[in-house]
Design a protein around this motif. Sequence first.
Motif, PDB file in Angstrom:
ATOM      1  N   PHE A 296       3.392 -23.828  26.619  1.00 27.22           N
ATOM      2  CA  PHE A 296       3.521 -23.037  25.400  1.00 27.22           C
ATOM      3  C   PHE A 296       2.192 -22.685  24.749  1.00 27.22           C
ATOM      4  O   PHE A 296       2.122 -21.768  23.946  1.00 27.22           O
ATOM      5  CB  PHE A 296       4.373 -23.803  24.374  1.00 27.22           C
TER       6      PHE A 296
ATOM      7  N   ASN B 187       0.650 -18.994  24.576  1.00 27.06           N
ATOM      8  CA  ASN B 187       1.403 -17.844  24.072  1.00 27.06           C
ATOM      9  C   ASN B 187       0.601 -16.985  23.094  1.00 27.06           C
ATOM     10  O   ASN B 187       0.619 -15.755  23.173  1.00 27.06           O
ATOM     11  CB  ASN B 187       2.698 -18.322  23.409  1.00 27.06           C
TER      12      ASN B 187
ATOM     13  N   LEU C 274      -2.689 -14.979  24.675  1.00 28.87           N
ATOM     14  CA  LEU C 274      -2.548 -13.946  25.706  1.00 28.87           C
ATOM     15  C   LEU C 274      -3.328 -12.672  25.400  1.00 28.87           C
ATOM     16  O   LEU C 274      -3.945 -12.099  26.309  1.00 28.87           O
ATOM     17  CB  LEU C 274      -1.070 -13.629  25.938  1.00 28.87           C
TER      18      LEU C 274
ATOM     19  N   GLN D 252      -0.650 -11.086  31.841  1.00 31.95           N
ATOM     20  CA  GLN D 252      -0.282 -11.908  30.698  1.00 31.95           C
ATOM     21  C   GLN D 252       1.046 -12.620  30.931  1.00 31.95           C
ATOM     22  O   GLN D 252       1.206 -13.804  30.593  1.00 31.95           O
ATOM     23  CB  GLN D 252      -0.200 -11.048  29.436  1.00 31.95           C
ATOM     24  N   GLN D 253       2.011 -11.918  31.512  1.00 33.58           N
ATOM     25  CA  GLN D 253       3.300 -12.553  31.803  1.00 33.58           C
ATOM     26  C   GLN D 253       3.141 -13.704  32.786  1.00 33.58           C
ATOM     27  O   GLN D 253       3.697 -14.791  32.598  1.00 33.58           O
ATOM     28  CB  GLN D 253       4.274 -11.517  32.384  1.00 33.58           C
TER      29      GLN D 253
ATOM     30  N   VAL E 255       1.774 -17.207  31.758  1.00 33.44           N
ATOM     31  CA  VAL E 255       2.800 -18.109  31.244  1.00 33.44           C
ATOM     32  C   VAL E 255       3.777 -18.517  32.337  1.00 33.44           C
ATOM     33  O   VAL E 255       4.066 -19.704  32.542  1.00 33.44           O
ATOM     34  CB  VAL E 255       3.565 -17.443  30.075  1.00 33.44           C
TER      35      VAL E 255
ATOM     36  N   PRO F  73       1.748 -23.193  20.357  1.00 32.38           N
ATOM     37  CA  PRO F  73       1.221 -21.914  19.877  1.00 32.38           C
ATOM     38  C   PRO F  73       0.174 -22.067  18.772  1.00 32.38           C
ATOM     39  O   PRO F  73      -0.756 -21.265  18.677  1.00 32.38           O
ATOM     40  CB  PRO F  73       2.479 -21.206  19.356  1.00 32.38           C
TER      41      PRO F  73
ATOM     42  N   SER G 173      13.823 -22.137  23.070  1.00 33.64           N
ATOM     43  CA  SER G 173      12.827 -21.256  23.673  1.00 33.64           C
ATOM     44  C   SER G 173      12.940 -19.835  23.139  1.00 33.64           C
ATOM     45  O   SER G 173      11.938 -19.222  22.754  1.00 33.64           O
ATOM     46  CB  SER G 173      12.983 -21.255  25.207  1.00 33.64           C
TER      47      SER G 173
ATOM     48  N   PHE H 230      10.258 -17.991  20.546  1.00 31.33           N
ATOM     49  CA  PHE H 230       9.602 -16.853  21.177  1.00 31.33           C
ATOM     50  C   PHE H 230       9.662 -15.631  20.265  1.00 31.33           C
ATOM     51  O   PHE H 230       8.639 -14.992  19.987  1.00 31.33           O
ATOM     52  CB  PHE H 230      10.263 -16.559  22.517  1.00 31.33           C
TER      53      PHE H 230
ATOM     54  N   ILE I 172      14.115 -16.332  27.814  1.00 32.51           N
ATOM     55  CA  ILE I 172      12.965 -15.476  27.536  1.00 32.51           C
ATOM     56  C   ILE I 172      12.969 -14.257  28.447  1.00 32.51           C
ATOM     57  O   ILE I 172      12.586 -13.154  28.041  1.00 32.51           O
ATOM     58  CB  ILE I 172      11.661 -16.276  27.672  1.00 32.51           C
TER      59      ILE I 172
END
Length: 484
Positions: free
Chosen positions: A35, A38, A41, A55-56, A59, A159, A288, A292, A417
Amino acid sequence: MLMTDAAALLPSTPLQKRVLVVAIVASFIAILDGFVVNLALPAIGRELGGGLVIQQWVVDAYLLTLGALILVAGSLSDHFGRARILEWGLAGFAATSVLCGLAWTGEVLVVSRALQGIAGALLVPSSLAMIITSFSGPAQSKAIGQWSGWTSAAAIVGPLIGGMAVDLLSWRVIFFINVIPAVAIWPMLAGLRTSDAARDKSKRIDYLGAFLAMVGLGGPVFAFIEQGRMGWGSIQVWGPLVVGIVAMALFLVHEARTAEPMLPLRLFAIRNFAWGNLATLAIYGGISLGFFVLGIYLQQVGGMAATMAGIALLPGTVILMLCASYFGGLAGKYGPRWFMTVGPLLCGVGFLLSLSVQEPLDYWTQVLPGQIVFGLGLATLVAPLTAAILGAVPPEEAGIGSAVNNAVARIAGLITIAFAGLIVGPVFTRQGLYNALLVTAGLFVLGAVASAVGIRNPPKTAAPAAGSEPDAASDDGGAVGLPN
């Protein structure tokens, strides 16, 4: 009286204290890294390039290998010893964290994150299994409560750490910092190898089952991640999905037939284990998805900086850390069933309170009340949930029991997510936030219903003290008492 009871539940030996510290730190850093990136990014994208795809995967590469390999790690933990596997995982995690921090391209960072997930998978099941085998009775519930509070907080505080690193230092700091706790607990961990129970070296590891499990979990997870970018019509999406489904079917057939399965399917005949994992799927999917969308909304629509957005979501973490151990002790005394029912309902109410969000954003009246209620609910349910699931399996299979539960939690987050785009819509608006909050609350309600219907309080195994009245027998279920 409460202070006396709490003191009685604290670790009573130096060995138990070392086990608890090592278990908390090892699991915390593994879950935290799922986490912590996040809010970092955008900075990673600016420096390394690659756009949204990189970026995806920064994670998802970590979550993919972590979720897919936890089952394998649980089996290795039971076979080779919990402390030994923790040593391997901790060393690998520190090394791959340094590699992430030094990454010179986006592709190198993605590969490093995937390797980091492999090492992280070795940490979580072994650490919790060490608690199960080192504590017993109410003290076990207390220890699980402390472990649950700290490790669950990692998912929420991550985060904040990422945001502060971006605003004050560099995104690379979030990886380099992992080396500090790894080095700090290494001497304690090395001293725990002698405490590992003797292992039967004649038993074989189910390598075929491990391979089928990795493909069976990895294929669908890859498809859920990539469908938003490529679409369900792409062979690169439905191909892995089909392969994964076939592999999972073969995995179940193989596990039912092999003499020494990696995942003993008989565990799912235990009522609390089966229903507890169903509740985990719904609850952790809700956690989650909820955080998010809230994290994105506070920044993109609410106008908060990365660090302030992390601070805004801290109240639930603080409540969890302060209260999880207390509720773990209560669950050990009264049973987990109704704690697992009331807790998710409170979490759902907390997110429903955020439906009052308007523009301009007023954090104190529109967000904070919901976070306080959510924190109370999370503190109520986390330790009882873990205790109910792992207290139902035999101690010698605590590693694989922990692995299954952690895999379910990680995959729940990946799925929710992955579908966030369908829930929120192409543009993040207030209505999209409302849609996500309603789905999040619905998932918590499902978790509460599964707990109320399926979970049964285990019978008390210890003889009552002289002059005290015995506890009532539990409802007719398949669970056994907490292991001794």
